[in-house]
Enzyme design. Sequence first.
Site, PDB file in Angstrom:
ATOM      1  N   ARG A   1       0.676  -1.139   0.071  1.00 57.16           N
ATOM      2  CA  ARG A   1       0.050  -0.059  -0.083  1.00 57.16           C
ATOM      3  C   ARG A   1       0.743   1.330   0.037  1.00 57.16           C
ATOM      4  O   ARG A   1       0.717   2.350  -0.945  1.00 57.16           O
ATOM      5  CB  ARG A   1      -0.871   0.085   1.291  1.00 57.16           C
ATOM      6  N   THR A   2       1.871   1.494   0.966  1.00 54.43           N
ATOM      7  CA  THR A   2       2.445   2.603   0.960  1.00 54.43           C
ATOM      8  C   THR A   2       3.073   3.155  -0.081  1.00 54.43           C
ATOM      9  O   THR A   2       3.030   4.055  -0.524  1.00 54.43           O
ATOM     10  CB  THR A   2       3.266   2.471   2.528  1.00 54.43           C
TER      11      THR A   2
ATOM     12  N   HIS B   1       4.543   5.728  11.703  1.00 57.81           N
ATOM     13  CA  HIS B   1       4.096   5.648  10.347  1.00 57.81           C
ATOM     14  C   HIS B   1       3.128   6.803   9.923  1.00 57.81           C
ATOM     15  O   HIS B   1       2.003   6.675   9.817  1.00 57.81           O
ATOM     16  CB  HIS B   1       3.456   4.227  10.098  1.00 57.81           C
TER      17      HIS B   1
ATOM     18  N   ARG C   1      10.889   3.816   3.532  1.00 56.88           N
ATOM     19  CA  ARG C   1      10.903   2.752   4.752  1.00 56.88           C
ATOM     20  C   ARG C   1      12.032   2.162   4.952  1.00 56.88           C
ATOM     21  O   ARG C   1      12.632   1.690   4.056  1.00 56.88           O
ATOM     22  CB  ARG C   1       9.660   2.025   4.338  1.00 56.88           C
TER      23      ARG C   1
ATOM     24  N   LYS D   1      25.354  -3.398  -0.541  1.00 58.69           N
ATOM     25  CA  LYS D   1      26.751  -3.439  -0.541  1.00 58.69           C
ATOM     26  C   LYS D   1      27.437  -2.667   0.524  1.00 58.69           C
ATOM     27  O   LYS D   1      28.651  -2.366   0.725  1.00 58.69           O
ATOM     28  CB  LYS D   1      27.442  -2.588  -1.845  1.00 58.69           C
TER      29      LYS D   1
END
Length: 307
Positions: A51-52, A129, A101, A80
Amino acid sequence: MRHMLNPLDFSVEEIDRLLSLASDIEHNLPQYAHVCDGKKLATLFYEPSTRTRLSFESAMLSLGGSVLGFSSADSSSAAKGESVSDTIRTISCYADIAAMRHPKEGSALVASQMSSIPVINAGDGGHQHPTQTLTDLMTIRSLTGRLDHMTIGLCGDLKFGRTVHSLINAMVRYPDIRFVLIAPDELRVPSYIREDVLKANHIQFKEVNNLDEAMPELDILYMTRVQRERFFNEEDYIRLKDCYILDQKKMKLAKENMYVLHPLPRVNEISTEVDHDPRAAYFKQVQYGVYVRMALIMTLLEVEKPC
Ligand code: CP
């Protein structure tokens, strides 16, 4: 330049303006189709998301902008060993705004300190959030016509559920909000939420284990998933994962005008039979998420509302 790291980064008045803009977008979508022409959004997702990430991408595309980014740490130079600070300095050369995120609490804050473009916290570990919270606020305001004078039940994993922490932070600023915190003892809200947010703001709340008993007094029931990815051991997760399952039997105990929200994804905590109940609002919530993210992108990029 502003960032959105925590719902409290915006005042109540600014959130009100943002929700009103989101509502205008909802009702006049075509008028916004070119307001971000030429602008680029980078989505930096070190953790899974449906969703986000996709609602941010949908939001920017609907505003006429473009999107670039990565959807897992493995497909970026984080694999890396590149730091968040170096990554955001790089992305600042490619895009006008970034949504990030990350599994570690505070990562979006670190990114914002090294960034020359606005950074939006799209979820940092078990912490916050904020764009889910904007989505939740728009859903509650659209369905009930208010953000005050209500009893909100928060149910499930209140310990690791960052959407819960952000929503409590945001809602304590409105008058006459009362919380019923429904969780097993192991998944109660963290003490900083209890002490520094709820008690410090003199908010009425109670902590209970039993969902059935709480149902009749709720105006909003906010269900959450038990966050498997944040548990240290699988045995605890298995023991707790089905601690609450909302079904039609439980819905019969609720007010006729109570609404059920869930940030999604759902696992078992809401039976699919509830989806047909007119009080089930979690898929409407998904749609509102696009409008508030459109409004947030416009606000952070200081794009004017079309005449
Ligand atoms: N609500 C939410 O954050 O969903 P995703 O994890 O799918 O982005």
